[in-house]
Scaffold this active site. Structure first.
Site, PDB file in Angstrom:
ATOM      1  N   CYS A 310       0.826  -1.212   0.000  1.00  0.00           N
ATOM      2  CA  CYS A 310       0.000   0.000   0.000  1.00  0.00           C
ATOM      3  C   CYS A 310       0.860   1.262   0.000  1.00  0.00           C
ATOM      4  O   CYS A 310       0.434   2.304  -0.478  1.00  0.00           O
ATOM      5  CB  CYS A 310      -0.970   0.004   1.182  1.00  0.00           C
ATOM      6  SG  CYS A 310      -0.149  -0.095   2.782  1.00  0.00           S
ATOM      7  N   HIS A 662      -1.234   1.185   7.601  1.00  0.00           N
ATOM      8  CA  HIS A 662      -1.742   1.136   6.224  1.00  0.00           C
ATOM      9  C   HIS A 662      -1.692   2.540   5.621  1.00  0.00           C
ATOM     10  O   HIS A 662      -1.856   3.538   6.325  1.00  0.00           O
ATOM     11  CB  HIS A 662      -3.194   0.621   6.258  1.00  0.00           C
ATOM     12  CG  HIS A 662      -3.834   0.546   4.904  1.00  0.00           C
ATOM     13  ND1 HIS A 662      -3.370  -0.269   3.898  1.00  0.00           N
ATOM     14  CD2 HIS A 662      -4.922   1.197   4.393  1.00  0.00           C
ATOM     15  CE1 HIS A 662      -4.135  -0.131   2.826  1.00  0.00           C
ATOM     16  NE2 HIS A 662      -5.077   0.754   3.097  1.00  0.00           N
TER      17      HIS A 662
END
Length: 795
Positions: A310, A662
């Site tokens: 990510c 994330h």
């Protein structure tokens, strides 16, 4: 003759279900064999009237015995789906279609498309023959049935059939437009075929060579019906040209032929295109795995997470949404080159044109991953971004140097090997000079320059150096060093703590002023201050007000401009951090100042949120909230030239440490030359009112954003790996208050009124959304992948 006899003596028609059914089925087979024997007009007229009479007889039986209708249609389908190449059913079967009640369409199409006994080859054959029926002059509703069947096949994801039939028959359908009797039906089918076949330009390009002749023909005949038809055709053609970039030589003659016709607006074309593509018919499609569903309603493509990637995905989406940078990358001629830039171009092309909801960037990931990054583990997106931009920059410089060597070699006589070696060394040594004459794309888009000045406080001598940057790392301000409002003291090697939150939506760089970045503005530092005292006095203007120091010690929330001011504020180098002065030949206290002397096209700000905890041996994340700033009270008389920066993208980190969590990003399209309706924003943020007056009023930034969201509610996108959704700037502003661990980390700002924006008007409107045309090999790769994707979805 039999038909006339039975018409005169209806009592002789077969009675009862069994006999009636056998009679109807035989009649269908007879019509299938009923071919025209002549070519003259009188013979053709007689043929059409005879077929009409016979089909009328069949209709009368269906009315008398309704139960015979469905089996008759099954017989009809059996005839037209037969794979026997020795027999071609007559187009006269089209005469039966007008007698089938339209209310039966839904039931019949569903039963046909979901019948497991109907093989794909049979369905393809039947659909091709039904399209041939468009030639029948008196048949009504043929186009309705053809389009219904095409939609029905799309609903059950029979994409292979749709692709084959479209490519086989689209030219025939187009040629029917020449004949007034069948033109309306042919245009309806052509429109559906083109607007549903959006994964590649192949179908459209089959008819492109025939468009100009048809347009000229209808301009000549002067009939009102022809003019109305031409309006519809023109709109359709404009939609297709808008959708497929990269073929100016094909489209130029068409655009010239249609120049007198009204061109639909971009909004209308987008609407037309969004309604018909096979992959946008979500209401008909059964749910399938997320990796195989079509693009979201945003029209943007996600990036598949390849295992804790990510950090890359969020950065790539931010770079892709940096519109001017994307256009430059897509316009590069990199044929035969296997560089990292070529791989980025390939990735950008797929993000722009794939039919997939999300694309897997495996090749680019392997090529761009820093060697020290452990595969499948979370990494710092800012570190990845810096490495990527540096690689792209160095690669371009090397390729230019190599190109220079080759060009020189081709003009050189065959000299000795030693001479050649010396020459190559000289070229590479001079490669650094290229940057002055011909900057790399990364330098043009993201490159800025900082000037650092150190003044010895003993002898007052000064040393200066300039260095390039592609991003500025903004440290969080340590409260203890900010309680005094003077220049900050660096007695030890101070490692700036790290942080910032919710970015503001607009920066303004003030060209020609001092280095200080006032609240709400980042100044453009192209002009040097008149003297060292100017800088300090200007700093004191802000610091004496107490406003900055109050914010920095926690009485007021921090803003991006506070962090920029802290970054550029003078530092006193003393204690263990003393400066070695050449003139004094000893360590001395000194003052260090920094000034931005070249502002980049895209200003990248990294907010240093992670600080090292020596006790626990971990990097902790600073989660403090930083608010949107109020416009400052800068005196516009002394700073007349405002250069606004508008927020383009925000990469958000969710989590409490850099090794975990994330990343996702918010982004919008912002160009230098086309503010896309944002002009009023920068003017609203012009700094004209005194500070105390503004502080008493409602936050103008918030007001501006509220206005924007009512005008353009779908301007912002949220990119979260495979998932892309519409969002608003309010979501960016409120992210940390709603999710305390989610904080803005990397910010992209675009300079407005830029000279580096693409001039899309020169492209004669052939670019899609202003993006340049793709090279043929890229377009072919995307077309091939789109076909494969549709076939896989079908399976």
């Amino acid at each position: 003759r039999l038909c006339q006899l039975l018409g005169d003596f209806p009592q002789c028609l077969p009675r009862g279900r069994k006999l009636s059914l056998a009679f109807c089925q035989q009649l269908v087979r007879s019509i299938a064999h009923f071919q025209s024997q002549g070519t003259r007009e009188a013979e053709l007229r007689l043929y059409v009237s005879q077929v009409t009479q016979v089909s009328g007889l069949l209709r009368s039986v269906w009315k008398a015995e309704p139960e015979t209708l469905l089996p008759s249609l099954q017989e009809l389908f059996a005839v037209i789906s037969a794979a026997d190449t020795s027999f071609e059913p007559s187009v006269a079967l089209a005469s039966l279609v007008q007698h089938i009640p339209l209310q039966m369409i839904t039931v019949l199409i569903r039963s046909l498309t979901t019948d497991p006994n109907v093989k794909d080859a049979s369905m393809t054959q039947a659909l091709c023959r039904m399209i041939d029926w468009l030639s029948w002059p008196l048949a009504q509703h043929v186009e309705t049935w053809v389009i219904a069947l095409l939609k029905g096949l799309a609903a059950v994801q029979k994409f292979t059939i749709l692709i084959d039939v479209t490519l086989l028959k689209i030219e025939l359908v187009f040629n029917r437009l020449w004949f007034p009797l069948v033109r309306p039906g042919a245009l309806a089918v052509l429109s559906h075929m083109l607007l549903s076949f959006q994964h590649s330009p192949e179908a459209f390009h089959l008819i492109v060579p025939h468009v100009v002749a048809l347009v000229h023909s209808f301009k000549k005949d002067g009939l009102s019906s022809s003019t109305a038809f031409l309006m519809q055709l023109s709109e359709l053609i404009h939609c297709m040209i808008y959708h497929y970039s990269g073929f100016p030589e094909l489209y130029e003659p068409i655009l010239e032929a249609l120049k007198d016709m009204p061109k639909p607006t971009e909004e209308k074309m987008k609407l037309i295109l969004s309604q018909s593509a096979w992959t946008s018919q979500s209401s008909f499609l059964p749910s399938c795995s997320s990796r195989l569903s079509g693009k979201s309603e945003t029209g943007k493509t996600g990036l598949i997470n390849l295992g804790n990637t990510c950090y890359m995905n969020s950065v790539i989406q931010a770079l892709f949404m940096a519109t001017d940078f994307r256009r430059h990358v897509l316009s590069l001629n990199l044929n035969g080159c296997n560089s990292l830039m070529r791989k980025l171009q390939h990735l950008f092309a797929f993000l722009a044109h794939t039919q997939r909801e999300a694309y897997a960037p495996r090749i680019f990931f392997e090529a761009s991953r820093p060697p020290w990054f452990t595969p499948r583990s979370q990494q710092d997106c800012s570190e990845y971004l810096r490495f990527l931009l540096d690689r792209l920059h160095e690669e371009e410089r090397t390729l230019k140097a190599l190109s220079s060597v080759k060009n020189s070699e081709s003009t050189m006589n065959e000299d000795s090997q030693t001479q050649e070696t010396v020459h190559k060394a000289q070229v590479f040594a001079e490669a650094s000079c290229l940057r002055n004459e011909e900057r790399t794309l990364i330098e043009k888009m993201f490159g800025g320059k900082l000037k650092t000045t150190i003044c010895c406080l003993n002898c007052r001598s000064m040393s200066q150096k300039e260095e390039a940057f592609t991003d500025l790392s903004l440290a969080f301000c340590p409260p203890t060093s900010l309680e005094s409002v003077g220049p900050r003291y660096m007695e030890n090697s101070e490692v700036k703590d790290d942080y910032m939150e919710t970015p503001f939506n607009s920066l303004e760089v003030n060209s020609g002023c001092d280095t200080v970045i006032d609240e709400g503005t980042v100044k453009d530092f192209t002009a040097e201050p008149n003297s060292e005292n100017t800088t300090n006095s200007e700093l004191n203007k802000i610091q004496d007000s107490g406003d900055l120091s109050q914010r920095l010690v926690g009485k007021m929330p921090l803003s991006v401009t506070d962090l920029l001011n802290y970054f550029l504020a003078p530092e006193i180098l003393s204690g263990d951090n003393k400066y070695y002065c050449e003139k004094c030949a000893s360590l001395q206290n000194a003052e260090k100042t920094m000034q931005i002397i070249e502002e980049p096209e895209y200003l990248i700000l990294t907010l240093l949120r992670f600080s090292y905890d020596p006790k626990c041996h971990i990097r902790r994340k600073i989660l403090d909230n930083v608010s949107l700033p109020l416009p400052s009270g800068a005196d516009e008389v002394s700073c007349p030239q405002l250069v606004p920066y508008l927020l383009s993208s925000v990469v958000v980190h969710s989590g409490v440490s850099s090794e975990s969590g994330h990343y996702y990003s918010y982004a919008r399209n912002v160009t230098g030359s086309e503010p896309s309706g944002l002009c009023h924003q920068s003017t609203t943020l012009s700094l004209v009112a005194p500070q105390d007056k503004l502080l008493a009023e409602e936050n103008p930034c918030t007001v501006v954003e509220n206005e924007l969201d009512t005008e353009m509610p779908r301007e912002w996108f949220l990119f979260n790996d495979s998932r892309v959704t519409f969002t608003s700037f309010q979501s960016v502003q409120k992210i940390t208050s709603r999710f305390p661990k989610d904080t803005a980390y990397v910010l992209f700002y675009k300079k407005q009124n830029s000279t580096y924006g693409f001039n899309t008007s020169s492209a004669n409107g052939l670019w899609v959304n202003g993006d340049p045309p793709l090279q043929k090999d890229l377009m072919d790769a995307i077309t091939k992948d789109n076909k494969l994707y549709l076939q896989v979805r079908q399976k």
